[in-house]
Motif scaffolding. Structure first.
Motif: not given
Ligand code: 5CA
Length: 436
Positions: A100-122
């Protein structure tokens, strides 16, 4: 495991591309094969070690109160635009588009993703502290992948992330990890050297790297040799002076090196050495939580961006680092805690009925006692069998041949010392079971 049924593709020749012992030995001992530059297949023997290392890391994380989850390897680019790191990360990041032409990446580390998981929940400070980790493959398109799994492009990392209400609490989380790291590496037989380090692309103002000393290490270290005696049981992560207590021993990478401070270490204790970085701790406060709006309601009803740290261990690199620390001219010498099998059983005369029966009996008794045994019952020369066992480095070898059996004895050899001992089959089983 019967060796005739195992998958152990050994290499006779030393591979020319391998410059350091661990890389050579991992290839020769049938632990890994290169799939592309810096990308490896873990063969059964190597995979067993990788899993042992991973399990020790997991147990010490769990014991320190971190909670395991599993984030994906692929991440959307948008998250990294929020933190501002998408452009900054440069060519090391593997970027691509989906259908769908969405920009993706193969994670070199996960600070952003975990922050997203956290902010949705806490939502509230009452839910803090939290410390979440996973053990997942990363990809960094290193300019010069080299030394096998030491500097790969795809590699297995344990990374965890702590969330606290304020800086003081965040530092407690940081030093709790410090302590857990010391324990983790010591359980693998290593002597970890914790050094003050620069923070690089992860950011923040406090960081330690944990190194294993090795001539082939990529980092330059300056430290007070006394730090090797650091007893993690004496570290109190909640003590307000813990940082000063640890600073008491000078230890730094070249980027953080302070020649004047080093000169104050008594000369006999000044060590300049090469090290392999097996783990790193970062405290970076609100570097991600502020731009990504990971906030909670604070104790006074105010809104506060959570204080964070991240903590990495190079799980696949550790396999190489352990071999660098423990090998000789004949091959690998595994510490018991990470050995792929604890015992190698050699049948010197597979055609002989008595030898076959004695070996089968020993094999079943050891396996029945939960002792992983690799049983070499192949039609090969004794010399070839000895060389194979020494190469793959299992801590103990039991050698059974017709001559010994006539006297009612088998031979027990310790790989580390080469010490051999003749004893009855019953005594050999008792020794090996008793060592556990
Ligand atoms: N997000 C932080 C901590 S979770 C982070 O990425 N830290 S790191 O960059 O220091 O990586 C953590 C550990 O992974 C390092 O200490 C090192 O042991 C290992 N590592 C890093 N790059 C590689 C690589 N190219 N090959 C193998 N292991 C690596």
């Amino acid at each position: 495991m019967r060796l005739s049924q195992y998958f152990l593709p050994l290499l006779k020749e030393t591979p020319s591309e391998a410059q350091i012992a661990s890389h050579r030995l991992m290839l020769r001992a049938g632990m890994i094969r290169q799939t592309a530059a810096g990308i490896y297949t873990w063969l059964p023997l190597g995979f067993r070690v990788l899993q042992k290392v991973e399990q020790i890391v997991r147990e010490e994380q769990d014991a320190a109160g971190a909670l395991e989850l599993l984030m994906p390897t692929l991440q959307p680019a948008e998250l990294w635009r929020e933190s501002g790191r998408y452009e900054d990360y440069g060519d090391e990041m593997l970027r691509f588009k989906d259908r769908h032409k969405r920009e993706m990446l193969y994670g070199p580390t996960n600070e952003e993703l975990i922050t997203e998981v956290f902010r949705q929940a806490v939502r509230s400070y009452r839910d803090l502290p939290k410390n979440l980790y996973h053990i997942q493959w990363k990809f960094r398109d290193e300019v010069r992948p080299r030394f096998g799994v030491m500097r790969g492009r795809e590699f297995l990392m344990k990374d965890n992330y702590s969330f606290d209400v304020d800086k003081a609490a965040s530092l407690v989380s940081y030093f709790r990890m410090f302590k857990a790291y010391m324990k983790t590496f010591k359980r693998m037989g290593l002597t970890p050297i914790p050094v003050r380090a620069a923070t690089g692309p992860i950011g923040g103002d406090l960081s330690h790297e944990f190194h294993v000393e090795a001539e082939t290490g990529e980092s330059q270290l300056y430290f007070d040799s006394e730090i090797e005696k650091l007893d993690e049981d004496k570290i109190d992560p909640a003590s307000p002076t813990v940082q000063d207590e640890l600073l008491h021993w000078y230890a730094a990478t070249d980027e953080k090196h302070d020649a004047a401070a080093f000169a104050r270490v008594p000369e006999a204790r000044q060590r300049v050495a090469r090290g392999i970085e097996v783990g790193q701790l970062f405290y970076f406060g609100t570097k991600y939580s502020a731009p990504m709006k990971a906030t909670v309601a604070g104790p006074k009803g105010d809104t506060v961006a959570v204080e964070m740290g991240s903590y990495g261990i190079g799980v696949s690199r550790l396999v190489g680092a352990i071999i660098e620390a423990f090998h000789d001219d004949d091959g690998i010498i595994w510490p018991e805690s990470v050995a792929p099998f604890r015992v190698g059983l050699i049948n010197l005369r597979p055609g002989d009925k008595q030898c076959g029966e004695a070996c089968d009996q020993l094999y079943h008794r050891l396996m029945g006692s939960g002792i992983d045994t690799l049983y070499d019952e192949r039609e090969e020369s004794p010399g070839a069998k000895f060389a194979t066992m020494d190469l793959i480095g299992l801590p103990w070898q039991v050698i059974i041949g017709p001559r010994g059996l006539k006297q009612g004895v088998v031979e027990l050899k310790e790989r580390k010392t080469g010490a051999k001992q003749e004893l009855s089959l019953d005594a050999a089983v008792a020794r090996l079971v008793g060592l556990r």
